[in-house]
Scaffold this motif. Structure first.
Motif, short mmCIF file in Angstrom:
data_model
loop_
_atom_site.label_atom_id
_atom_site.label_comp_id
_atom_site.label_asym_id
_atom_site.label_seq_id
_atom_site.Cartn_x
_atom_site.Cartn_y
_atom_site.Cartn_z
N ILE A 71 0.76 -1.31 0.33
CA ILE A 71 -0.34 0.24 -0.63
C ILE A 71 1.01 1.03 0.05
CG2 ILE A 71 -1.60 1.03 1.45
CD1 ILE A 71 -2.56 -1.12 1.83
N ASP B 101 4.49 -2.64 6.33
CA ASP B 101 2.98 -2.69 5.34
C ASP B 101 2.59 -1.95 4.80
OD1 ASP B 101 2.48 -4.77 7.76
OD2 ASP B 101 2.00 -3.55 9.16
N ARG C 263 -7.70 3.37 -2.77
CA ARG C 263 -8.50 2.34 -2.02
C ARG C 263 -9.05 3.19 -0.65
NH1 ARG C 263 -5.13 -2.60 -0.41
NH2 ARG C 263 -5.32 -3.21 -2.28
N LEU D 235 -3.92 1.34 7.97
CA LEU D 235 -4.30 0.24 8.06
C LEU D 235 -5.59 -0.67 7.87
CD1 LEU D 235 -0.25 0.44 8.30
CD2 LEU D 235 -1.92 1.11 6.41
N ALA D 236 -6.07 -1.06 9.16
CA ALA D 236 -7.16 -1.97 8.72
C ALA D 236 -8.05 -1.67 8.22
CB ALA D 236 -7.16 -2.17 10.21
N ARG E 65 -7.17 -2.73 4.39
CA ARG E 65 -7.24 -4.50 4.05
C ARG E 65 -8.47 -4.73 4.47
NH1 ARG E 65 -1.98 -3.83 7.56
NH2 ARG E 65 -3.47 -4.23 9.39
N SER E 66 -9.60 -4.11 4.95
CA SER E 66 -10.97 -4.21 5.23
C SER E 66 -11.88 -4.39 3.54
CB SER E 66 -11.77 -3.71 6.09
OG SER E 66 -11.89 -2.98 6.03
#
Length: 264
Positions: free
Chosen positions: A34, A59, A129, A259-260, A263-264
């Motif tokens: 990312i 990450d 995103r 970041l969570a 990613r979801s």
């Protein structure tokens, strides 16, 4: 909070003009998945997000927006409009696209630049995103900054201390630092103090995550819910410990939440 001199850390320009900067990557570092693009608060620069690169680690690749008048661009005049900044940052992101999904985070005034960049990226076929916004009420609501623009310098500093958490004593007492700080802050407040009507725009097709500081009176958690109207792809909000600069002073929880969500 402001970085008046370029810090010694090895961050380099992504584009020739320096709208984007990034840390020098270690040769052995694995490729990130990312790209996290960070938009600083009024008067702020990339230095505010240098700890984010350490927190993100492998990450995410952290890139920071560097507006004219700060750090490597300290001798340049402040930008005159959010549209001008958004056009330039968008062009730099597209020109240097490396295929990584883009996650945008704007803090305070930086949220408005990030929002405009998100719209432009989508129109150009590079929809982010995720758009994460922090410490700024929704764009259709006026910021408290507008009330500061007509104040004299001493009252301006006092209002900054009261609303946003303080100005370094060294800045107030050093004439050259004081003048530079005032120039940047007044320019940034001028372009960030208005409202942006969203009625004539379709909602963004990327989700929005709104972050707020539990003790931030300038952008309280209850007001952040209005950002839901800006997206058609899902909205979430989280309140973290701290005041107006919660994400700058405590980067780890903010980066983890962003970041969570990405990613979801």
């Amino acid at each position: 909070m402001i970085a008046l001199r370029p810090p010694p850390a090895r961050w380099v320009r992504v584009d020739p003009a320096g709208w984007l900067v990034r840390p020098v990557a270690a040769d052995s570092a694995p490729p990130p998945v990312i790209r996290l693009v960070c938009f600083p608060h009024a008067g702020g620069g990339p230095a505010a997000f240098r700890p984010w690169a350490l927190v993100a680690g492998r990450d995410a690749a952290v890139t920071a927006v560097q507006l004219p008048g700060r750090e490597q661009r300290a001798t340049e005049a402040p930008v005159g409009s959010i549209a001008t900044a958004a056009d330039a940052v968008t062009a730099a992101l597209i020109a240097h696209d490396d295929g990584l999904p883009l996650v945008l985070y704007g803090h305070s005034m930086g949220t408005l630049v990030a929002l405009e960049v998100a719209y432009r990226l989508h129109m150009a076929g590079h929809t982010p995103r995720l758009l994460a916004v922090g410490a700024r009420i929704p764009p259709d609501q006026p910021s408290r900054a507008v009330a500061l623009l007509d104040l004299d310098d001493d009252r301006f500093f006092d209002a900054l201390d009261r609303l946003y958490g303080g100005t370094p004593v060294a800045v107030r007492n050093d004439p050259s630092l004081r003048g530079h700080y005032l120039r940047l802050m007044r320019a940034d407040f001028a372009i960030g103090s208005g409202t942006m009507a969203a009625a004539d725009r379709a909602p963004l097709p990327c989700p929005i995550l709104a972050l707020s500081g539990a003790d931030d009176s300038a952008a309280p958690a209850a007001a952040m819910a209005g950002w839901a109207a800006v997206t058609a792809a899902g909205f979430s909000a989280v309140t973290l410990p701290g005041g107006h600069f919660f994400a700058i002073e405590r980067p780890r929880p903010a980066v983890a939440r962003i970041l969570a969500a990405a990613r979801s």
